[in-house]
Design a protein around this motif. Structure first.
Motif, PDB file in Angstrom:
ATOM      1  N   ASN A 184       0.811  -1.221   0.000  1.00  0.00           N
ATOM      2  CA  ASN A 184       0.000   0.000   0.000  1.00  0.00           C
ATOM      3  C   ASN A 184       0.846   1.273   0.000  1.00  0.00           C
ATOM      4  OD1 ASN A 184      -2.658  -1.170  -0.029  1.00  0.00           O
ATOM      5  ND2 ASN A 184      -2.326  -1.834   2.073  1.00  0.00           N
ATOM      6  N   ALA A 185       2.028   1.191  -0.621  1.00  0.00           N
ATOM      7  CA  ALA A 185       2.897   2.365  -0.800  1.00  0.00           C
ATOM      8  C   ALA A 185       3.172   3.090   0.516  1.00  0.00           C
ATOM      9  CB  ALA A 185       2.308   3.322  -1.829  1.00  0.00           C
ATOM     10  N   GLY A 186       3.411   2.315   1.568  1.00  0.00           N
ATOM     11  CA  GLY A 186       3.743   2.904   2.867  1.00  0.00           C
ATOM     12  C   GLY A 186       2.629   2.783   3.883  1.00  0.00           C
ATOM     13  N   GLY A 187       1.391   2.688   3.432  1.00  0.00           N
ATOM     14  CA  GLY A 187       0.256   2.459   4.327  1.00  0.00           C
ATOM     15  C   GLY A 187       0.294   3.261   5.607  1.00  0.00           C
ATOM     16  N   THR A 188       0.267   2.555   6.741  1.00  0.00           N
ATOM     17  CA  THR A 188       0.228   3.233   8.039  1.00  0.00           C
ATOM     18  C   THR A 188       1.532   3.952   8.365  1.00  0.00           C
ATOM     19  OG1 THR A 188       0.807   1.142   9.132  1.00  0.00           O
ATOM     20  CG2 THR A 188      -1.517   1.727   9.075  1.00  0.00           C
ATOM     21  N   TRP A 189       2.635   3.547   7.746  1.00  0.00           N
ATOM     22  CA  TRP A 189       3.886   4.283   7.988  1.00  0.00           C
ATOM     23  C   TRP A 189       3.728   5.724   7.511  1.00  0.00           C
ATOM     24  CZ3 TRP A 189       6.852   0.053   4.888  1.00  0.00           C
ATOM     25  CH2 TRP A 189       6.928  -1.120   5.649  1.00  0.00           C
ATOM     26  N   ARG A 190       3.170   5.870   6.333  1.00  0.00           N
ATOM     27  CA  ARG A 190       2.962   7.221   5.795  1.00  0.00           C
ATOM     28  C   ARG A 190       1.848   7.938   6.537  1.00  0.00           C
ATOM     29  NH1 ARG A 190       4.680   7.662  -0.308  1.00  0.00           N
ATOM     30  NH2 ARG A 190       3.747   9.694  -0.010  1.00  0.00           N
ATOM     31  N   GLN A 191       0.760   7.229   6.773  1.00  0.00           N
ATOM     32  CA  GLN A 191      -0.405   7.837   7.419  1.00  0.00           C
ATOM     33  C   GLN A 191      -0.067   8.411   8.788  1.00  0.00           C
ATOM     34  OE1 GLN A 191      -3.684   5.088   7.883  1.00  0.00           O
ATOM     35  NE2 GLN A 191      -4.958   6.580   8.952  1.00  0.00           N
TER      36      GLN A 191
ATOM     37  N   TYR B  40      14.716 -10.734   4.713  1.00  0.00           N
ATOM     38  CA  TYR B  40      13.761 -10.403   3.651  1.00  0.00           C
ATOM     39  C   TYR B  40      12.986  -9.130   4.010  1.00  0.00           C
ATOM     40  CZ  TYR B  40       9.847 -10.844   0.405  1.00  0.00           C
ATOM     41  OH  TYR B  40       8.904 -10.598  -0.569  1.00  0.00           O
ATOM     42  N   ALA B  41      12.506  -9.069   5.250  1.00  0.00           N
ATOM     43  CA  ALA B  41      11.743  -7.904   5.700  1.00  0.00           C
ATOM     44  C   ALA B  41      12.599  -6.643   5.652  1.00  0.00           C
ATOM     45  CB  ALA B  41      11.213  -8.132   7.119  1.00  0.00           C
ATOM     46  N   LYS B  42      13.849  -6.770   6.070  1.00  0.00           N
ATOM     47  CA  LYS B  42      14.759  -5.602   6.062  1.00  0.00           C
ATOM     48  C   LYS B  42      14.964  -5.089   4.637  1.00  0.00           C
ATOM     49  CE  LYS B  42      17.919  -3.075   8.367  1.00  0.00           C
ATOM     50  NZ  LYS B  42      18.658  -2.458   7.284  1.00  0.00           N
ATOM     51  N   GLU B  43      15.074  -5.994   3.685  1.00  0.00           N
ATOM     52  CA  GLU B  43      15.183  -5.578   2.281  1.00  0.00           C
ATOM     53  C   GLU B  43      13.939  -4.792   1.852  1.00  0.00           C
ATOM     54  OE1 GLU B  43      15.999  -8.848  -0.324  1.00  0.00           O
ATOM     55  OE2 GLU B  43      17.841  -9.400   0.737  1.00  0.00           O
ATOM     56  N   LEU B  44      12.770  -5.250   2.292  1.00  0.00           N
ATOM     57  CA  LEU B  44      11.532  -4.539   1.961  1.00  0.00           C
ATOM     58  C   LEU B  44      11.510  -3.146   2.586  1.00  0.00           C
ATOM     59  CD1 LEU B  44       8.803  -7.331   2.386  1.00  0.00           C
ATOM     60  CD2 LEU B  44       9.777  -6.450   0.249  1.00  0.00           C
ATOM     61  N   LEU B  45      11.975  -3.039   3.826  1.00  0.00           N
ATOM     62  CA  LEU B  45      12.017  -1.737   4.494  1.00  0.00           C
ATOM     63  C   LEU B  45      12.969  -0.784   3.771  1.00  0.00           C
ATOM     64  CD1 LEU B  45      12.027  -2.790   8.269  1.00  0.00           C
ATOM     65  CD2 LEU B  45      10.078  -2.161   6.834  1.00  0.00           C
ATOM     66  N   ASP B  46      14.133  -1.294   3.411  1.00  0.00           N
ATOM     67  CA  ASP B  46      15.108  -0.460   2.708  1.00  0.00           C
ATOM     68  C   ASP B  46      14.570  -0.028   1.345  1.00  0.00           C
ATOM     69  OD1 ASP B  46      16.833  -0.665   4.850  1.00  0.00           O
ATOM     70  OD2 ASP B  46      18.010  -2.301   3.974  1.00  0.00           O
ATOM     71  N   ALA B  47      13.878  -0.931   0.656  1.00  0.00           N
ATOM     72  CA  ALA B  47      13.283  -0.592  -0.640  1.00  0.00           C
ATOM     73  C   ALA B  47      12.175   0.448  -0.459  1.00  0.00           C
ATOM     74  CB  ALA B  47      12.725  -1.846  -1.310  1.00  0.00           C
ATOM     75  N   SER B  48      11.458   0.373   0.666  1.00  0.00           N
ATOM     76  CA  SER B  48      10.402   1.356   0.929  1.00  0.00           C
ATOM     77  C   SER B  48      10.987   2.735   1.167  1.00  0.00           C
ATOM     78  CB  SER B  48       9.568   0.915   2.149  1.00  0.00           C
ATOM     79  OG  SER B  48       8.857  -0.254   1.851  1.00  0.00           O
TER      80      SER B  48
ATOM     81  N   ASN C 186       8.450   5.727   0.514  1.00  0.00           N
ATOM     82  CA  ASN C 186       7.270   5.306   1.265  1.00  0.00           C
ATOM     83  C   ASN C 186       7.515   5.130   2.756  1.00  0.00           C
ATOM     84  OD1 ASN C 186       5.680   5.243  -1.060  1.00  0.00           O
ATOM     85  ND2 ASN C 186       6.364   3.167  -1.549  1.00  0.00           N
ATOM     86  N   LEU C 187       8.763   5.296   3.155  1.00  0.00           N
ATOM     87  CA  LEU C 187       9.155   5.197   4.572  1.00  0.00           C
ATOM     88  C   LEU C 187      10.293   6.166   4.778  1.00  0.00           C
ATOM     89  CD1 LEU C 187       8.932   3.756   7.336  1.00  0.00           C
ATOM     90  CD2 LEU C 187      10.453   1.989   6.430  1.00  0.00           C
ATOM     91  N   LYS C 188      10.122   7.093   5.696  1.00  0.00           N
ATOM     92  CA  LYS C 188      11.132   8.143   5.846  1.00  0.00           C
ATOM     93  C   LYS C 188      12.292   7.658   6.719  1.00  0.00           C
ATOM     94  CE  LYS C 188       9.161  10.611   9.799  1.00  0.00           C
ATOM     95  NZ  LYS C 188       8.698  11.882  10.331  1.00  0.00           N
ATOM     96  N   LYS C 189      13.471   7.992   6.276  1.00  0.00           N
ATOM     97  CA  LYS C 189      14.674   7.621   7.025  1.00  0.00           C
ATOM     98  C   LYS C 189      15.323   8.912   7.517  1.00  0.00           C
ATOM     99  CE  LYS C 189      18.528   4.434   7.040  1.00  0.00           C
ATOM    100  NZ  LYS C 189      19.201   3.344   6.305  1.00  0.00           N
ATOM    101  N   GLU C 190      15.262   9.099   8.833  1.00  0.00           N
ATOM    102  CA  GLU C 190      15.840  10.318   9.410  1.00  0.00           C
ATOM    103  C   GLU C 190      17.343  10.194   9.475  1.00  0.00           C
ATOM    104  OE1 GLU C 190      13.792  10.313  13.096  1.00  0.00           O
ATOM    105  OE2 GLU C 190      12.075  11.400  12.318  1.00  0.00           O
TER     106      GLU C 190
END
Length: 198
Positions: free
Chosen positions: A148-155, A180-188, A193-197
């Motif tokens: 969902n292109a970031g879903g609740t992370w963006r919301q 696998y999950a970490k790869e998805l987070l990095d790709a986001s 779709n996921l902000k990295k401070e």
């Protein structure tokens, strides 16, 4: 005695229908419709059957299935707490414990004790089965948010480091699934779709 036991079991089965009405923050894959707890539990059960081979150690899969199917039943009374809610404690709240006693207490005593023990084992997260069940619980929303292109992370403006902090527990159940999950987070992050401070 058998009739009384059956009546207690039927009362429990009727009560847990309420799980279908508990809305979670995450949405279904490729959708804006929020998932309910029953859908979530079913999906975790299927994920367990499909992904158990990736666990860090061999598992009692039936026990994992039991955990993922009953772990959120307490939310009938206690409600769902969003993982990134910073105002509420997520660990074994008194409300959840009271809910477990009431709801599983509808069952015949021996069955009630067994269900409460399974729920407590999941919450403690110490056994290999509990670690894997909790890994499934943490992995599914990642997959949903990615779809969902970031879903609740963006919301809810959830930063990368907070997602990693909450989701790294996946590694305790399956290092392979965490990679696998970490790869998805990095790709986001790369997709915006996921902000990295910094």
């Amino acid at each position: 005695m058998e009739i009384e036991q059956l009546k207690q079991q039927m009362a429990f089965i009727q009560e847990i229908d309420k799980v279908k009405y508990i809305q979670r923050k995450t949405s279904l894959f490729h959708s804006n419709r929020r998932e309910n707890d029953a859908e979530h539990s079913w999906h975790l059960a299927m994920m367990t059957l499909v992904l158990a081979e990736h666990a860090n150690t061999p598992l009692d899969v039936l026990k994992v299935l039991s955990m993922v199917l009953i772990h959120d039943i307490v939310e009938i009374d206690a409600g769902d707490t969003f993982l990134y809610d910073s105002t509420k404690n997520h660990d074994n709240t008194q409300e959840e414990r009271a809910a477990a006693q009431r709801i599983f207490g509808l069952l015949p005593p021996q069955q009630a004790e067994r269900f409460i023990a399974i729920w407590e084992e999941f919450e403690a997260g110490k056994t290999e089965e509990a670690k894997f069940a909790r890994a499934m619980d943490r992995l599914e929303p990642i997959l949903q948010n990615v779809s969902n292109a970031g879903g609740t992370w963006r919301q809810f403006d959830v930063p990368y480091h907070k997602v990693v902090e909450k989701k790294i527990k996946i590694k305790e159940g399956s290092e392979q699934l965490w990679d696998y999950a970490k790869e998805l987070l990095d790709a986001s992050v790369a997709a915006g779709n996921l902000k990295k401070e910094e």
